[in-house]
Write a protein that holds these residues in place. Structure first.
Motif, PDB file in Angstrom:
ATOM      1  N   THR A  55       0.749  -1.191  -0.229  1.00  0.00           N
ATOM      2  CA  THR A  55      -0.023   0.132  -0.055  1.00  0.00           C
ATOM      3  C   THR A  55       0.838   1.282  -0.053  1.00  0.00           C
ATOM      4  O   THR A  55       1.732   1.306   0.836  1.00  0.00           O
ATOM      5  N   MET A  56       0.737   1.913  -0.883  1.00  0.00           N
ATOM      6  CA  MET A  56       1.508   3.281  -1.158  1.00  0.00           C
ATOM      7  C   MET A  56       0.601   4.330  -0.310  1.00  0.00           C
ATOM      8  O   MET A  56      -0.447   4.749  -0.601  1.00  0.00           O
ATOM      9  N   THR A  57       1.205   5.244   0.552  1.00  0.00           N
ATOM     10  CA  THR A  57       0.506   6.137   1.389  1.00  0.00           C
ATOM     11  C   THR A  57       0.938   7.468   0.712  1.00  0.00           C
ATOM     12  O   THR A  57       1.960   7.684   0.392  1.00  0.00           O
ATOM     13  N   GLU A  58       0.300   8.558   1.214  1.00  0.00           N
ATOM     14  CA  GLU A  58       0.340   9.833   0.872  1.00  0.00           C
ATOM     15  C   GLU A  58       1.372  10.446   1.633  1.00  0.00           C
ATOM     16  O   GLU A  58       2.129  11.747   1.370  1.00  0.00           O
ATOM     17  N   LYS A  59       1.300  10.143   3.322  1.00  0.00           N
ATOM     18  CA  LYS A  59       2.202  10.796   4.013  1.00  0.00           C
ATOM     19  C   LYS A  59       3.019   9.938   4.861  1.00  0.00           C
ATOM     20  O   LYS A  59       2.744   8.627   5.292  1.00  0.00           O
ATOM     21  N   PRO A  60       4.176  10.180   5.123  1.00  0.00           N
ATOM     22  CA  PRO A  60       5.360   9.320   5.559  1.00  0.00           C
ATOM     23  C   PRO A  60       4.669   8.599   7.054  1.00  0.00           C
ATOM     24  O   PRO A  60       5.184   7.497   7.367  1.00  0.00           O
ATOM     25  N   ASP A  61       3.847   9.446   8.020  1.00  0.00           N
ATOM     26  CA  ASP A  61       3.546   8.825   9.168  1.00  0.00           C
ATOM     27  C   ASP A  61       2.387   7.960   8.923  1.00  0.00           C
ATOM     28  O   ASP A  61       2.105   7.254  10.024  1.00  0.00           O
ATOM     29  N   GLN A  62       1.982   7.509   7.867  1.00  0.00           N
ATOM     30  CA  GLN A  62       0.748   6.589   7.772  1.00  0.00           C
ATOM     31  C   GLN A  62       1.445   5.203   7.236  1.00  0.00           C
ATOM     32  O   GLN A  62       0.860   4.159   7.095  1.00  0.00           O
ATOM     33  N   ALA A  63       2.653   5.360   6.855  1.00  0.00           N
ATOM     34  CA  ALA A  63       3.426   4.241   6.379  1.00  0.00           C
ATOM     35  C   ALA A  63       4.225   3.452   7.427  1.00  0.00           C
ATOM     36  O   ALA A  63       5.021   4.220   8.380  1.00  0.00           O
TER      37      ALA A  63
END
Length: 167
Positions: free
Chosen positions: A62-70
């Motif tokens: 899953t590719m996230t839009e923000k670093p803190d979501q990954a």
């Protein structure tokens, strides 16, 4: 098509499958990773970044839009191409160039633990050159760079599949 031809075709197909033959790039789809989500940090949208994103997405990351979501941040530190003269003819004309494609990557998690410490992928190809075929050689050069980019994506995927937190 005769039965003999069909039998030979079947035998050739089975022997290729039995020896482990597979098309280049087809081995990237079934890769397993120690993370489920990733943020791709980059300075711009390059063909390498697009190809890498596509490969990761096809591997169910899953590719996230923000670093803190990954779970993991993959930083494309640099991407460079270079060309240098490899050999000259007796009259001083270029006979061969060596092409370079270099990508530097770093992967870390939210606690800043490195998963990949500034890994550099360096690829090179030799381009025979002829002054009389300038346009064809320009096209060949761009194809060689594209081939190196595809190889770099495959190497990055293999490195990510082996990546673990380095505590």
């Amino acid at each position: 098509m005769t039965n003999t031809t069909r039998l030979l075709l079947l035998a050739a197909t089975l022997s290729l499958a039995a020896c482990g033959f597979h098309l280049r790039g087809s081995d990237l789809k079934g890769m397993q990773f120690a993370f489920k989500s990733l943020y791709l940090k980059r300075s711009g949208e390059t063909p390498f970044v697009s190809d890498l994103r596509r490969a990761l997405t096809s591997s169910k990351v899953t590719m996230t839009e923000k670093p803190d979501q990954a779970e993991l941040v993959l930083e494309v530190v640099s991407e460079q191409t270079a060309k240098q003269i490899l050999s000259l003819s007796g009259s001083g004309r270029v006979k061969e160039y060596q092409l370079f494609y270099r990508v530097s990557l770093r992967a870390y998690d939210s606690q800043q633990n490195d998963w990949l410490q500034s890994e550099e992928i360096v690829l090179s190809r030799i381009l025979p050159y002829d002054d009389e075929q300038v346009f064809a050689k320009e096209q060949e050069e761009s194809l060689l760079y594209k081939d190196m980019r595809v190889d770099a994506v495959a190497q990055a995927m293999r490195r990510l599949s082996r990546a673990k937190p380095q505590l």
